[in-house]
Design an enzyme around this catalytic site. Structure first.
Site, PDB file in Angstrom:
ATOM      1  N   ASP B 129       0.691  -1.179   0.084  1.00 63.83           N
ATOM      2  CA  ASP B 129       0.061  -0.009  -0.036  1.00 63.83           C
ATOM      3  C   ASP B 129       0.838   1.374   0.074  1.00 63.83           C
ATOM      4  OD1 ASP B 129      -2.103   1.733   0.088  1.00 63.83           O
ATOM      5  OD2 ASP B 129      -2.951   1.229   2.051  1.00 63.83           O
ATOM      6  N   ASP B 336      -1.278   5.342  -6.175  1.00 64.04           N
ATOM      7  CA  ASP B 336      -1.810   4.625  -5.030  1.00 64.04           C
ATOM      8  C   ASP B 336      -1.908   3.003  -5.703  1.00 64.04           C
ATOM      9  OD1 ASP B 336      -2.432   3.488  -2.662  1.00 64.04           O
ATOM     10  OD2 ASP B 336      -4.508   4.500  -2.682  1.00 64.04           O
TER      11      ASP B 336
END
Lengths: 31, 428
Positions: B129, B336
């Protein structure tokens, strides 16, 4: 803002040059 | 037979059957990037056919609708965090101020790696992440761990495990950065943390340090950090779909990037059509590096935590959308790995959708998916289709020409959708 998700990152090698403060895209396909 | 206003050099001609993701794991890659000063690991999709978390059971895989719903939840929480950051510190300290959204991270989706924690090593799967900072894992004993299929980390079996004491300076700093919900100090000797998700689930746990080892399967590449700061979760009410934690890769103060000497990493996320991907911690070879095109990471204080870059335009079928570059450059673009679908603000999404629909007008439109996708096609009557190429342009002349499988999200041949979505509006 814009959010670039992982579906659109899949075709490329995504490079995080954190120290150099730059983000790169290289040839991908994971091969 | 092809529409006149299309230029085939700016389109993909694909067989419709090839758009359906395979259900069988196909490992075609032979080697990970290797060499001195770098460590490479295999990256797996947690829902894909190669996932060890699914254990080959289709009942463990959530529906596309469910995956997209979670992705949308993640977006709402990210927006909440931005909103909080925009509020001056002195205002946050007033008694009158209460903020409904909690600081923290929401489960990243899709891609994970296997790392070792502790001595002797215990292997856990962590979701990658780049949109969050805390690295946390599920620790034994845990209260709600029924959803998790990966082994838990058992601190009692690690000789190098230490809890961050409540009365330490480190704890004071961590509590300031990541204030636990409903409490501003330690309730026990542990230094608490609290991650809340918008769907009401979340984790509670405490801060700890232990040895973190990232090691290649063949044992050649090796990276270890001790002591490494991590969140030890003891109560997980969310469904991580088999993964046992998250590796936070942002530029914030507690991420593995900030806490180690990793100044460069790169990954390749395989598509559902491929096999497995990889992540490499360390610089690429000079030969490979020359093929990489770079765009600057925005470094304003407000954007210092994440990876923001500057988008300058989008082309569909070789034609730029009718929005000025100056409009795009005012927007903030975050990359992201934990978000699935790219989101655009209304003017951009509207222009993209309009241009795409114009070039796909010969195909019958189909039912949308959730509230996310409104440009879907029923391609069941076709063997091959012509799909316009979409290119995203970034500052520095970097052009990202998307493959057809990065353009479309496919539920079935009757539901083939433009794989972009509208950014959710103010989530108050």
């Amino acid at each position: 803002s814009i959010l670039l998700g992982n579906v659109q990152q899949r075709g490329y090698e995504v490079h995080y040059d954190v120290a150099g403060r730059r983000l790169g895209f290289g040839p991908g396909n994971c091969n | 037979a092809y529409a006149n206003d299309n230029d085939l050099s700016h389109s993909y001609i694909v067989s419709v059957s090839s758009l359906i993701p395979p259900t069988v794991c196909n490992r075609t890659r032979t080697a990970l990037p290797q060499g001195p000063g770098k460590v490479s690991l295999e990256v797996l999709g947690r829902y894909g056919p190669c996932s060890k978390l699914n254990q080959g059971k289709s009942r463990n895989t959530p529906s596309l609708e469910e995956i997209l719903r979670r992705d949308q939840q993640r977006l709402h929480l990210k927006n909440s965090r931005r909103l909080q950051k925009a509020i001056p510190d002195n205002f946050k300290k007033t008694k009158a101020f209460t903020f409904p959204a909690k600081t923290g991270i929401v489960a990243a989706d899709e891609y994970y790696i296997v790392v070792a924690i502790g001595k002797p090593k215990q292997y856990v799967s962590l979701l990658l992440d780049t949109g969050s900072g805390i690295t946390w894992t599920q620790c034994k004993p845990c209260i709600h761990c029924s959803q998790q299929r990966d082994p838990f980390f058992d601190p009692s079996k690690s000789k190098t495990f230490s809890k961050i004491p409540c009365n330490s300076t480190t704890c004071k700093i961590l509590l300031e950065w990541f204030p636990p919900n409903g409490q501003d100090k330690c309730s026990s000797k542990e230094c608490p943390y609290d991650i809340a998700y918008v769907d009401g689930s979340g984790e509670t746990g405490f801060w700890a340090t232990d040895r973190m080892t990232i090691q290649e399967v063949n044992g050649n590449g090796y990276f270890a950090r001790y002591p490494f700061l991590l969140g030890c979760t003891d109560n997980n009410t969310g469904d991580q779909n088999g993964a046992s934690g998250i590796m936070g890769l942002d530029r914030g103060p507690v991420s593995i990037i900030s806490k180690t000497n990793i100044s460069y990493f790169f990954y390749c996320l395989h598509s559902p059509y491929g096999s497995t991907g990889y992540i490499t911690f360390g610089k690429p070879d000079t030969v490979n590096k020359k093929f990489v095109k770079y765009t600057p990471i925005v470094t304003t204080p407000e954007q210092s935590e994440f990876y923001h870059i500057t988008l300058t335009g989008i082309s569909v079928g070789g034609e730029r959308l009718p929005l000025k570059a100056s409009y795009f450059t005012k927007l903030s673009t975050e990359i992201d790995s934990g978000t699935i679908i790219t989101r655009f603000p209304a003017p951009v999404y509207s222009a993209l959708r309009s241009a795409f629909r114009k070039r796909m007008k010969k195909y019958k439109m189909g039912k949308g998916i959730e509230d996310l996708f409104d440009t879907c096609y029923d391609l069941s009557a076709y063997k091959t289709v012509v799909v316009p190429k979409i290119t995203i342009h970034f500052l520095g002349g970097v052009d990202l020409e998307l493959d057809v499988r990065e353009t479309l999200v496919v539920e079935s041949v009757r539901q083939v959708c433009l794989g972009f979505a509208l950014l959710p509006s103010d989530p108050n």
